[in-house]
Design a protein around this motif. Structure first.
Motif, PDB file in Angstrom:
ATOM      1  N   MET A  57       0.836  -1.199   0.000  1.00  0.00           N
ATOM      2  CA  MET A  57       0.000   0.000   0.000  1.00  0.00           C
ATOM      3  C   MET A  57       0.871   1.250   0.000  1.00  0.00           C
ATOM      4  SD  MET A  57      -2.578   1.441   2.967  1.00  0.00           S
ATOM      5  CE  MET A  57      -1.211   2.175   3.880  1.00  0.00           C
ATOM      6  N   TYR A  58       0.508   2.234  -0.786  1.00  0.00           N
ATOM      7  CA  TYR A  58       1.184   3.523  -0.748  1.00  0.00           C
ATOM      8  C   TYR A  58       0.116   4.601  -0.748  1.00  0.00           C
ATOM      9  CZ  TYR A  58       4.999   6.813  -1.281  1.00  0.00           C
ATOM     10  OH  TYR A  58       5.916   7.798  -1.043  1.00  0.00           O
ATOM     11  N   ALA A  59       0.355   5.645   0.004  1.00  0.00           N
ATOM     12  CA  ALA A  59      -0.653   6.688   0.190  1.00  0.00           C
ATOM     13  C   ALA A  59      -1.065   7.327  -1.134  1.00  0.00           C
ATOM     14  CB  ALA A  59      -0.123   7.746   1.139  1.00  0.00           C
ATOM     15  N   LYS A  60      -2.348   7.570  -1.271  1.00  0.00           N
ATOM     16  CA  LYS A  60      -2.877   8.268  -2.429  1.00  0.00           C
ATOM     17  C   LYS A  60      -2.777   9.771  -2.201  1.00  0.00           C
ATOM     18  CE  LYS A  60      -6.947   8.540  -5.433  1.00  0.00           C
ATOM     19  NZ  LYS A  60      -8.314   8.008  -5.686  1.00  0.00           N
ATOM     20  N   ARG A  61      -2.287  10.503  -3.188  1.00  0.00           N
ATOM     21  CA  ARG A  61      -2.197  11.962  -3.092  1.00  0.00           C
ATOM     22  C   ARG A  61      -3.496  12.565  -3.638  1.00  0.00           C
ATOM     23  NH1 ARG A  61       2.515  15.724  -3.417  1.00  0.00           N
ATOM     24  NH2 ARG A  61       3.811  13.907  -3.878  1.00  0.00           N
ATOM     25  N   LEU A  62      -4.213  13.283  -2.770  1.00  0.00           N
ATOM     26  CA  LEU A  62      -5.452  13.948  -3.156  1.00  0.00           C
ATOM     27  C   LEU A  62      -5.162  15.438  -3.301  1.00  0.00           C
ATOM     28  CD1 LEU A  62      -7.844  12.185  -0.589  1.00  0.00           C
ATOM     29  CD2 LEU A  62      -7.364  11.514  -2.953  1.00  0.00           C
ATOM     30  N   LEU A  63      -5.232  15.951  -4.518  1.00  0.00           N
ATOM     31  CA  LEU A  63      -4.829  17.334  -4.796  1.00  0.00           C
ATOM     32  C   LEU A  63      -5.971  18.300  -4.533  1.00  0.00           C
ATOM     33  CD1 LEU A  63      -2.749  16.854  -8.060  1.00  0.00           C
ATOM     34  CD2 LEU A  63      -1.892  17.428  -5.785  1.00  0.00           C
ATOM     35  N   TRP A  64      -5.761  19.212  -3.598  1.00  0.00           N
ATOM     36  CA  TRP A  64      -6.749  20.222  -3.241  1.00  0.00           C
ATOM     37  C   TRP A  64      -6.733  21.342  -4.271  1.00  0.00           C
ATOM     38  CZ3 TRP A  64     -10.483  20.212   0.348  1.00  0.00           C
ATOM     39  CH2 TRP A  64     -11.124  21.426   0.644  1.00  0.00           C
ATOM     40  N   GLN A  65      -7.920  21.724  -4.746  1.00  0.00           N
ATOM     41  CA  GLN A  65      -8.051  22.788  -5.731  1.00  0.00           C
ATOM     42  C   GLN A  65      -8.712  24.011  -5.093  1.00  0.00           C
ATOM     43  OE1 GLN A  65      -6.710  22.179  -8.698  1.00  0.00           O
ATOM     44  NE2 GLN A  65      -6.323  20.015  -8.211  1.00  0.00           N
ATOM     45  N   GLU A  66      -8.658  25.137  -5.779  1.00  0.00           N
ATOM     46  CA  GLU A  66      -9.282  26.355  -5.259  1.00  0.00           C
ATOM     47  C   GLU A  66     -10.794  26.178  -5.132  1.00  0.00           C
ATOM     48  OE1 GLU A  66      -8.260  29.910  -7.286  1.00  0.00           O
ATOM     49  OE2 GLU A  66      -6.099  29.648  -7.024  1.00  0.00           O
ATOM     50  N   THR A  67     -11.391  25.406  -6.035  1.00  0.00           N
ATOM     51  CA  THR A  67     -12.826  25.120  -5.982  1.00  0.00           C
ATOM     52  C   THR A  67     -13.050  23.669  -6.401  1.00  0.00           C
ATOM     53  OG1 THR A  67     -13.155  25.838  -8.275  1.00  0.00           O
ATOM     54  CG2 THR A  67     -13.478  27.498  -6.547  1.00  0.00           C
ATOM     55  N   GLY A  68     -14.262  23.174  -6.152  1.00  0.00           N
ATOM     56  CA  GLY A  68     -14.642  21.853  -6.651  1.00  0.00           C
ATOM     57  C   GLY A  68     -13.974  20.694  -5.947  1.00  0.00           C
ATOM     58  N   ASN A  69     -13.945  20.725  -4.613  1.00  0.00           N
ATOM     59  CA  ASN A  69     -13.287  19.663  -3.843  1.00  0.00           C
ATOM     60  C   ASN A  69     -14.264  18.675  -3.207  1.00  0.00           C
ATOM     61  OD1 ASN A  69     -10.338  20.466  -3.944  1.00  0.00           O
ATOM     62  ND2 ASN A  69     -11.235  22.370  -3.169  1.00  0.00           N
ATOM     63  N   GLU A  70     -15.504  18.637  -3.684  1.00  0.00           N
ATOM     64  CA  GLU A  70     -16.508  17.784  -3.066  1.00  0.00           C
ATOM     65  C   GLU A  70     -16.133  16.303  -3.141  1.00  0.00           C
ATOM     66  OE1 GLU A  70     -19.245  18.467  -1.188  1.00  0.00           O
ATOM     67  OE2 GLU A  70     -18.262  20.413  -1.186  1.00  0.00           O
ATOM     68  N   GLU A  71     -15.669  15.853  -4.300  1.00  0.00           N
ATOM     69  CA  GLU A  71     -15.298  14.441  -4.442  1.00  0.00           C
ATOM     70  C   GLU A  71     -14.113  14.102  -3.549  1.00  0.00           C
ATOM     71  OE1 GLU A  71     -14.740  13.111  -8.406  1.00  0.00           O
ATOM     72  OE2 GLU A  71     -16.725  13.739  -9.103  1.00  0.00           O
ATOM     73  N   LEU A  72     -13.146  15.008  -3.481  1.00  0.00           N
ATOM     74  CA  LEU A  72     -11.976  14.791  -2.622  1.00  0.00           C
ATOM     75  C   LEU A  72     -12.403  14.662  -1.162  1.00  0.00           C
ATOM     76  CD1 LEU A  72      -8.605  16.714  -2.740  1.00  0.00           C
ATOM     77  CD2 LEU A  72      -9.842  16.470  -0.603  1.00  0.00           C
ATOM     78  N   LEU A  73     -13.252  15.579  -0.694  1.00  0.00           N
ATOM     79  CA  LEU A  73     -13.713  15.548   0.696  1.00  0.00           C
ATOM     80  C   LEU A  73     -14.498  14.275   0.981  1.00  0.00           C
ATOM     81  CD1 LEU A  73     -14.821  19.275   1.072  1.00  0.00           C
ATOM     82  CD2 LEU A  73     -12.913  18.174   2.271  1.00  0.00           C
ATOM     83  N   ALA A  74     -15.319  13.848   0.021  1.00  0.00           N
ATOM     84  CA  ALA A  74     -16.100  12.626   0.208  1.00  0.00           C
ATOM     85  C   ALA A  74     -15.180  11.412   0.303  1.00  0.00           C
ATOM     86  CB  ALA A  74     -17.092  12.459  -0.938  1.00  0.00           C
ATOM     87  N   GLU A  75     -14.152  11.354  -0.552  1.00  0.00           N
ATOM     88  CA  GLU A  75     -13.222  10.230  -0.522  1.00  0.00           C
ATOM     89  C   GLU A  75     -12.445  10.195   0.788  1.00  0.00           C
ATOM     90  OE1 GLU A  75      -9.633   8.207  -3.210  1.00  0.00           O
ATOM     91  OE2 GLU A  75     -10.616  10.056  -3.891  1.00  0.00           O
ATOM     92  N   ALA A  76     -11.954  11.347   1.231  1.00  0.00           N
ATOM     93  CA  ALA A  76     -11.205  11.401   2.490  1.00  0.00           C
ATOM     94  C   ALA A  76     -12.092  11.012   3.668  1.00  0.00           C
ATOM     95  CB  ALA A  76     -10.631  12.795   2.696  1.00  0.00           C
ATOM     96  N   ALA A  77     -13.320  11.498   3.687  1.00  0.00           N
ATOM     97  CA  ALA A  77     -14.243  11.160   4.766  1.00  0.00           C
ATOM     98  C   ALA A  77     -14.553   9.665   4.777  1.00  0.00           C
ATOM     99  CB  ALA A  77     -15.530  11.973   4.641  1.00  0.00           C
ATOM    100  N   ASP A  78     -14.694   9.065   3.603  1.00  0.00           N
ATOM    101  CA  ASP A  78     -14.947   7.620   3.534  1.00  0.00           C
ATOM    102  C   ASP A  78     -13.774   6.826   4.106  1.00  0.00           C
ATOM    103  OD1 ASP A  78     -17.441   7.951   2.414  1.00  0.00           O
ATOM    104  OD2 ASP A  78     -16.771   7.609   0.339  1.00  0.00           O
ATOM    105  N   ILE A  79     -12.559   7.269   3.814  1.00  0.00           N
ATOM    106  CA  ILE A  79     -11.370   6.592   4.368  1.00  0.00           C
ATOM    107  C   ILE A  79     -11.385   6.671   5.893  1.00  0.00           C
ATOM    108  CG2 ILE A  79      -8.845   6.691   4.553  1.00  0.00           C
ATOM    109  CD1 ILE A  79      -8.817   7.696   1.631  1.00  0.00           C
ATOM    110  N   LEU A  80     -11.711   7.838   6.418  1.00  0.00           N
ATOM    111  CA  LEU A  80     -11.741   8.032   7.865  1.00  0.00           C
ATOM    112  C   LEU A  80     -12.841   7.180   8.508  1.00  0.00           C
ATOM    113  CD1 LEU A  80     -11.196  11.888   7.869  1.00  0.00           C
ATOM    114  CD2 LEU A  80      -9.574  10.185   8.744  1.00  0.00           C
TER     115      LEU A  80
END
Length: 335
Positions: free
Chosen positions: A1-24
């Motif tokens: 396993m190697y950590a996935k890099r989730l790139l934060w953007q100025e806008t449109g981060n809903e999918e990123l936040l959902a993925e991170a929350a699911d991991i948690l």
């Protein structure tokens, strides 16, 4: 396993936040960007998830963690915010201030955070961060336990690359939002009936807190009982040894300078960084860990550190450097 890099953007981060929350929610570990340093987050209510933080970092279990919250209301469900604590939260949150306050009573017999977060103590360390992490906590709906996202005792990370270098094969993901703006861990203040105490100087100058409260914060003696993160004698350490208050650079050393005038023989340094040519302590604090990372990569066995003033954020910088220069503990007690 190697950590996935989730790139934060100025806008449109809903999918990123959902993925991170699911991991948690699944008990995973996500490295999170804050204004201070990158943190290693897990669900603060999930004991197995919190235990994974200790495992990933190699962290002593007697060292408590900070619970990061989305707002004052969430903080109040975890700890007793009143008096000085409420005044400080109202003035300095969100921001680089951690408050250590009494835990609230368990609800229906269940503690609001897992006891591993508080190391079994009756107090809890609470912080409301700025930036993407605040949005993640609000979406997740529960506090996140999050120490710095580094191997225990090593340099704190101020970029996603720093996280991946140390923990890439030990965690699930990192939210990459670029370099941290403060670059120094939060200031930790304990609030009790005996008055406010400075447990760890950090990204908020103690003088600003003292001005608001109109009284001096009590300082702890060296070797005090571990009540909060960052209180171990040896901490924040690079591979190289540190030589503090150096006025001359010796052969083979790297140099961490401060101010316009370099130490004697600075040209002989195998590598050199200046925390702030203009002697700006805010700039110096923001660069401390990134510059130490860079000098450590030079391969020098010793990093000579120029004298740094002790006022304002200089107090926090001196604290980190002193701990980084302390004798390294053995494997049984490493922090």
């Amino acid at each position: 396993m190697y950590a996935k890099r989730l790139l934060w953007q100025e806008t449109g981060n809903e999918e990123l936040l959902a993925e991170a929350a699911d991991i948690l929610r699944a008990g995973g570990l996500v490295a999170i960007p804050t204004e201070t340093v990158y943190g290693l987050a897990a669900d603060a209510t999930n004991g197995e998830a919190v235990a994974r933080i200790f495992e990933a970092k190699g962290r002593p279990r007697f060292n408590p963690l900070i619970a990061h919250v989305a707002d004052t209301a969430m903080a109040g469900r975890c700890g007793e915010l009143k008096g000085d604590a409420l005044r400080l939260a109202a003035h300095f949150w969100p921001g680089p201030l951690t408050l250590v306050v009494p835990l609230v009573a368990p609800v229906a017999g269940q503690p609001v955070v897992h006891p591993l977060v508080t190391a079994g103590q009756k107090n809890i360390a609470l912080r409301r961060p700025i930036g993407p992490t605040a949005e993640l906590i609000a979406r997740f709906g529960r506090p996140l336990a999050a120490p710095s996202a580094n191997r225990s005792g090593q340099l704190s990370p101020t970029s996603a690359d720093h996280v991946l270098e140390q923990l890439g094969d030990r965690i699930d993901a990192v939210i990459d939002a670029g370099p941290c703006t403060v670059g120094l861990e939060s200031t930790i203040v304990a609030i009790s009936d005996e008055g406010p105490r400075l447990l760890r100087p950090g990204g908020l100058a103690a003088e600003a807190i003292e001005e608001l409260l109109d009284r001096r914060l009590r300082r702890l003696a060296p070797g005090a009982h571990v009540e909060a993160p960052g209180m171990l004698a040896s901490h924040y350490a690079p591979r190289a040894a540190l030589r503090l208050n150096a006025t001359r650079v010796e052969a083979g050393e790297a140099l961490l300078a401060f101010g316009e005038k370099p130490p004697e023989n600075a040209a002989a340094a195998v590598a050199s960084r200046n925390l702030s040519v203009t002697s700006d302590l805010v700039e110096a604090a923001s660069r401390l860990f990134s510059d130490l990372h860079a000098l450590d990569e030079s391969g020098a066995a010793v990093i000579a550190v120029a004298p740094i003033p002790s006022h304002g954020l200089g107090e926090a910088i001196a604290d980190r450097l002193r701990r980084a220069a302390a004798p390294r503990p053995g494997p049984a007690s490493s922090g």
